[in-house]
Design a protein around this motif. Structure first.
Motif, PDB file in Angstrom:
ATOM      1  N   LEU A 136       0.837  -1.201   0.000  1.00  0.00           N
ATOM      2  CA  LEU A 136       0.000   0.000   0.000  1.00  0.00           C
ATOM      3  C   LEU A 136       0.873   1.253   0.000  1.00  0.00           C
ATOM      4  O   LEU A 136       1.777   1.390   0.833  1.00  0.00           O
ATOM      5  CB  LEU A 136      -0.904  -0.008   1.238  1.00  0.00           C
ATOM      6  CG  LEU A 136      -1.692   1.275   1.539  1.00  0.00           C
ATOM      7  CD1 LEU A 136      -2.762   1.501   0.473  1.00  0.00           C
ATOM      8  CD2 LEU A 136      -2.331   1.183   2.923  1.00  0.00           C
ATOM      9  N   TYR A 137       0.585   2.155  -0.926  1.00  0.00           N
ATOM     10  CA  TYR A 137       1.227   3.470  -0.960  1.00  0.00           C
ATOM     11  C   TYR A 137       0.209   4.517  -0.505  1.00  0.00           C
ATOM     12  O   TYR A 137      -0.924   4.550  -1.017  1.00  0.00           O
ATOM     13  CB  TYR A 137       1.735   3.789  -2.369  1.00  0.00           C
ATOM     14  CG  TYR A 137       2.980   3.024  -2.728  1.00  0.00           C
ATOM     15  CD1 TYR A 137       4.245   3.552  -2.467  1.00  0.00           C
ATOM     16  CD2 TYR A 137       2.906   1.765  -3.318  1.00  0.00           C
ATOM     17  CE1 TYR A 137       5.399   2.846  -2.779  1.00  0.00           C
ATOM     18  CE2 TYR A 137       4.051   1.056  -3.640  1.00  0.00           C
ATOM     19  CZ  TYR A 137       5.296   1.595  -3.370  1.00  0.00           C
ATOM     20  OH  TYR A 137       6.443   0.889  -3.677  1.00  0.00           O
ATOM     21  N   VAL A 138       0.612   5.341   0.450  1.00  0.00           N
ATOM     22  CA  VAL A 138      -0.301   6.286   1.079  1.00  0.00           C
ATOM     23  C   VAL A 138       0.205   7.716   0.936  1.00  0.00           C
ATOM     24  O   VAL A 138       1.395   7.988   1.137  1.00  0.00           O
ATOM     25  CB  VAL A 138      -0.460   5.954   2.582  1.00  0.00           C
ATOM     26  CG1 VAL A 138      -1.265   7.043   3.295  1.00  0.00           C
ATOM     27  CG2 VAL A 138      -1.139   4.612   2.758  1.00  0.00           C
ATOM     28  N   VAL A 139      -0.715   8.612   0.596  1.00  0.00           N
ATOM     29  CA  VAL A 139      -0.440  10.047   0.598  1.00  0.00           C
ATOM     30  C   VAL A 139      -1.307  10.678   1.685  1.00  0.00           C
ATOM     31  O   VAL A 139      -2.544  10.611   1.617  1.00  0.00           O
ATOM     32  CB  VAL A 139      -0.766  10.696  -0.764  1.00  0.00           C
ATOM     33  CG1 VAL A 139      -0.504  12.204  -0.707  1.00  0.00           C
ATOM     34  CG2 VAL A 139       0.047  10.051  -1.868  1.00  0.00           C
ATOM     35  N   GLY A 140      -0.662  11.254   2.704  1.00  0.00           N
ATOM     36  CA  GLY A 140      -1.412  11.892   3.775  1.00  0.00           C
ATOM     37  C   GLY A 140      -1.917  13.258   3.360  1.00  0.00           C
ATOM     38  O   GLY A 140      -1.375  13.892   2.451  1.00  0.00           O
ATOM     39  N   LYS A 141      -2.984  13.706   4.030  1.00  0.00           N
ATOM     40  CA  LYS A 141      -3.525  15.026   3.688  1.00  0.00           C
ATOM     41  C   LYS A 141      -2.533  16.126   4.021  1.00  0.00           C
ATOM     42  O   LYS A 141      -2.480  17.153   3.367  1.00  0.00           O
ATOM     43  CB  LYS A 141      -4.855  15.240   4.416  1.00  0.00           C
ATOM     44  CG  LYS A 141      -5.991  14.442   3.782  1.00  0.00           C
ATOM     45  CD  LYS A 141      -7.335  14.863   4.290  1.00  0.00           C
ATOM     46  CE  LYS A 141      -8.438  14.135   3.513  1.00  0.00           C
ATOM     47  NZ  LYS A 141      -9.782  14.427   4.023  1.00  0.00           N
TER      48      LYS A 141
ATOM     49  N   GLU B  68      -0.454  14.645   9.677  1.00  0.00           N
ATOM     50  CA  GLU B  68      -1.722  13.999   9.991  1.00  0.00           C
ATOM     51  C   GLU B  68      -1.843  12.572   9.463  1.00  0.00           C
ATOM     52  O   GLU B  68      -2.842  11.920   9.727  1.00  0.00           O
ATOM     53  CB  GLU B  68      -2.891  14.830   9.445  1.00  0.00           C
ATOM     54  CG  GLU B  68      -3.146  16.105  10.221  1.00  0.00           C
ATOM     55  CD  GLU B  68      -4.435  16.777   9.777  1.00  0.00           C
ATOM     56  OE1 GLU B  68      -5.203  16.140   9.024  1.00  0.00           O
ATOM     57  OE2 GLU B  68      -4.660  17.916  10.176  1.00  0.00           O
ATOM     58  N   ALA B  69      -0.886  12.094   8.728  1.00  0.00           N
ATOM     59  CA  ALA B  69      -1.000  10.748   8.159  1.00  0.00           C
ATOM     60  C   ALA B  69      -1.107   9.714   9.280  1.00  0.00           C
ATOM     61  O   ALA B  69      -0.359   9.773  10.261  1.00  0.00           O
ATOM     62  CB  ALA B  69       0.210  10.443   7.292  1.00  0.00           C
ATOM     63  N   PRO B  70      -2.037   8.779   9.184  1.00  0.00           N
ATOM     64  CA  PRO B  70      -2.166   7.760  10.227  1.00  0.00           C
ATOM     65  C   PRO B  70      -0.948   6.836  10.244  1.00  0.00           C
ATOM     66  O   PRO B  70      -0.264   6.682   9.235  1.00  0.00           O
ATOM     67  CB  PRO B  70      -3.426   7.003   9.820  1.00  0.00           C
ATOM     68  CG  PRO B  70      -3.531   7.217   8.348  1.00  0.00           C
ATOM     69  CD  PRO B  70      -2.989   8.587   8.093  1.00  0.00           C
ATOM     70  N   THR B  71      -0.698   6.220  11.380  1.00  0.00           N
ATOM     71  CA  THR B  71       0.419   5.285  11.479  1.00  0.00           C
ATOM     72  C   THR B  71       0.074   3.997  10.748  1.00  0.00           C
ATOM     73  O   THR B  71      -1.096   3.728  10.433  1.00  0.00           O
ATOM     74  CB  THR B  71       0.723   4.958  12.944  1.00  0.00           C
ATOM     75  OG1 THR B  71      -0.400   4.230  13.496  1.00  0.00           O
ATOM     76  CG2 THR B  71       0.978   6.224  13.758  1.00  0.00           C
ATOM     77  N   LYS B  72       1.082   3.193  10.498  1.00  0.00           N
ATOM     78  CA  LYS B  72       0.860   1.910   9.826  1.00  0.00           C
ATOM     79  C   LYS B  72      -0.077   1.028  10.654  1.00  0.00           C
ATOM     80  O   LYS B  72      -0.953   0.348  10.109  1.00  0.00           O
ATOM     81  CB  LYS B  72       2.196   1.209   9.588  1.00  0.00           C
ATOM     82  CG  LYS B  72       3.094   1.946   8.597  1.00  0.00           C
ATOM     83  CD  LYS B  72       4.419   1.215   8.383  1.00  0.00           C
ATOM     84  CE  LYS B  72       5.297   1.982   7.387  1.00  0.00           C
ATOM     85  NZ  LYS B  72       6.586   1.305   7.142  1.00  0.00           N
ATOM     86  N   MET B  73       0.106   1.034  11.978  1.00  0.00           N
ATOM     87  CA  MET B  73      -0.754   0.224  12.833  1.00  0.00           C
ATOM     88  C   MET B  73      -2.197   0.705  12.776  1.00  0.00           C
ATOM     89  O   MET B  73      -3.135  -0.111  12.763  1.00  0.00           O
ATOM     90  CB  MET B  73      -0.239   0.258  14.269  1.00  0.00           C
ATOM     91  CG  MET B  73      -1.018  -0.640  15.230  1.00  0.00           C
ATOM     92  SD  MET B  73      -1.039  -2.374  14.668  1.00  0.00           S
ATOM     93  CE  MET B  73       0.695  -2.798  14.888  1.00  0.00           C
TER      94      MET B  73
END
Length: 556
Positions: free
Chosen positions: A489-494, A498-503
């Motif tokens: 999974l590749y994630v772009v935080g807002k 504020e990006a959520p942690t992996k957990m």
């Protein structure tokens, strides 16, 4: 509809009940299935499936109605499946590991009117069923097919000691044993199925989101049974030979093999309810002279490392067939070193009932998915639909009597994969050798195959995107030694803070997705690669991941 040639089907089977009738008359007292020490002869199977069919009819279910069957590998599974089909119902194979979100989609999409569920997961179903058309729920417990004392002991331990059965309640609920008892006293109306009738809805990962169901007719499944028997020839086994069944019967690979192929040859399917419990798995095989194994790469990797499994006697093992996911050279080598037998890799799809190709027994080639089954046509085509020469990569297209009728309630997806003249586009890139054997080299479509289960990236992305701190995300498949492929999974935080942690992402996914759909790797990026119209370029993410892996120093 492509006809089944007589040389493939000497008994002239047209429908699944005809296979059961033949098996009962031919192999009556022999063991058809066993699980957890309990056995079911072909005669027992005939009686109990007739009783189950009669109960369903008495309950008001009609031919063509859908029934979801959510069971692990227990004796209740073939009884429910074959009994429902005898009554003219359409079986909706349902994974017991489904979350409420996944189960709700499948029950609503299929329009299921009834459901058979194991008590261990009935609490999930109880949250969903009130929002569906399911009017009858038949609940079974793990020990229901055992003798009185053993049944009470197994069910007590499961519920009270191990606490594996959370509380649940359905408005219209009946026990599996009650259904069999009532059905045995009822007069069943024999349903005369037609070969063109739908027998099974087999859900598989959709290319653009939630799972879609392949419509498999009696003719599709009977044809593939005949093709597999012809291909395996004597390696299929003789009456009484034991085939070990660790792969779930709700998966089309094991479904067709054990409920149809081995049943029609009088073989004994030894069901393994929980293959993850390696010690119990080994205990179930101890002292048994097993002839064959249906396997998947993931399970082979785990089993060869288990001490109890390594102590088993493999002297009677004649054949191991791998399918459902790509076979790695390492797994095949370790299995052969332990058991003394070569792994014969096969290839298929839910949409093809499932078999398309298989290695020639005794002439296996590691890394090859084998040759086309009898009465199966294969083309290897370029992006314009033109055939490519041997040795050149192209998409595998298949045509044959095992090819599905289409996708349930999904005409657009059907048109995307099925041509007017019956060619199914597999989405897999293959190379055909001079010996007519095929080798998979890439995947055209984005579906990720995790331990034999198809996962649509969009389905996972839709769940992750529900998190308010995430601007966008993308999922790709990456190679994995244990599961064949895994989700990355590749994630772009807002914003950066504020990006959520992996957990937090994993915990969110666990609420909506079953375990094999969870990302194994999570990476944070500033942007996702896109084309001119804003479509995420997964191929660039795959290249990025491969490049990063190639640059990572190996640990000594």
């Amino acid at each position: 509809m492509t006809a089944i040639l007589p040389e493939l089907n000497p008994q002239g089977f047209r429908t699944i009940p005809e296979i059961l009738d033949y098996a009962t008359a031919t192999y009556g007292p022999h063991t058809a299935f066993s699980a957890l020490g309990a056995k079911l002869s072909f005669q027992d199977l005939d009686r109990k499936t007739a009783a189950f069919a009669a109960y369903l009819q008495q309950a008001g279910l009609m031919a063509g109605d859908r029934i979801a069957i959510q069971l692990p590998n227990l004796l209740q599974s073939p009884i429910a499946v074959l009994g429902a089909i005898r009554a003219g119902l359409v079986v909706v194979n349902t994974n017991p590991l489904y979350t409420a979100t996944e189960l709700r989609h499948q029950l609503i999409d299929s329009g299921a009117k009834a459901m058979v569920v194991i008590s261990n997961v009935a609490h999930t179903a109880s949250k969903v069923v009130p929002h569906t058309d399911v009017g009858l729920v038949i609940v079974t417990e793990v020990g229901d097919m055992h003798s009185l004392l053993k049944r009470k002991l197994i069910n007590f331990v499961s519920k009270r000691v191990k606490k594996l059965v959370p509380k649940f309640r359905f408005a219209n609920q009946v026990t599996f044993r009650t259904a069999l008892r009532v059905g045995a006293r009822a007069r069943a109306v024999k349903h005369s199925a037609q070969s063109s009738d739908t027998a099974v809805l087999q859900y598989t990962g959709g290319t653009t989101g939630p799972a879609r169901a392949a419509i498999l007719s009696h003719s599709n499944l009977v044809a593939n049974m005949a093709q597999v028997r012809y291909h395996l020839a004597e390696a299929t086994g003789q009456p009484g030979d034991i085939w070990v069944a660790p792969l779930p019967l709700y998966h089309i690979f094991a479904f067709t093999a054990h409920n149809l192929v081995f049943l029609s040859r009088g073989c004994h399917s030894l069901l393994i309810p929980n293959p993850r419990d390696m010690n119990s798995f080994a205990k179930a095989l101890k002292g048994k002279k097993f002839h064959g194994f249906l396997q998947i790469n993931t399970l082979m990797v785990a089993l060869v490392q288990n001490k109890a499994f390594r102590k088993l006697d493999f002297s009677s093992l004649k054949i191991t067939v791998s399918g459902g996911a790509a076979l790695t050279m390492d797994a095949a080598a370790k299995w052969q070193a332990l058991t003394g037998g070569v792994v014969s890799e096969s290839y298929g799809m839910s949409e093809t009932s499932p078999g398309i190709t298989g290695n020639i027994i005794g002439k296996e080639q590691l890394g090859s998915i084998g040759v086309a089954f009898h009465s199966t046509n294969i083309r290897v085509v370029d992006e314009h639909g033109h055939d490519v020469p041997d040795g050149e990569p192209g998409e595998l297209w298949v045509q044959g009597p095992q090819v599905m009728q289409g996708y349930w309630n999904a005409p657009e997806e059907t048109q995307n994969v099925l041509t007017k003249d019956g060619w199914l586009k597999s989405g897999d890139i293959v190379v055909r050798g001079n010996d007519a054997a095929y080798r998979i080299v890439d995947r055209k479509k984005d579906i990720v195959n995790v331990s034999g289960f198809n996962v649509a990236p969009n389905e996972v992305e839709n769940v992750v995107s529900q998190m308010s701190e995430i601007a966008e995300c993308a999922v790709i498949g990456i190679p994995d030694d244990k599961t064949g492929e895994a989700l990355c999974l590749y994630v772009v935080g807002k914003n950066e803070n504020e990006a959520p942690t992996k957990m937090e992402i994993i915990k969110h996914c666990q609420q909506h997705l079953t375990s094999y759909k969870l990302p194994k790797q999570i990476h944070y990026v500033e942007t996702l690669p896109k084309n001119a119209i804003g479509k995420v370029l997964r191929r660039e993410l795959r290249s990025k991941h491969k490049s990063e892996c190639d640059q990572t120093p190996r640990q000594s």
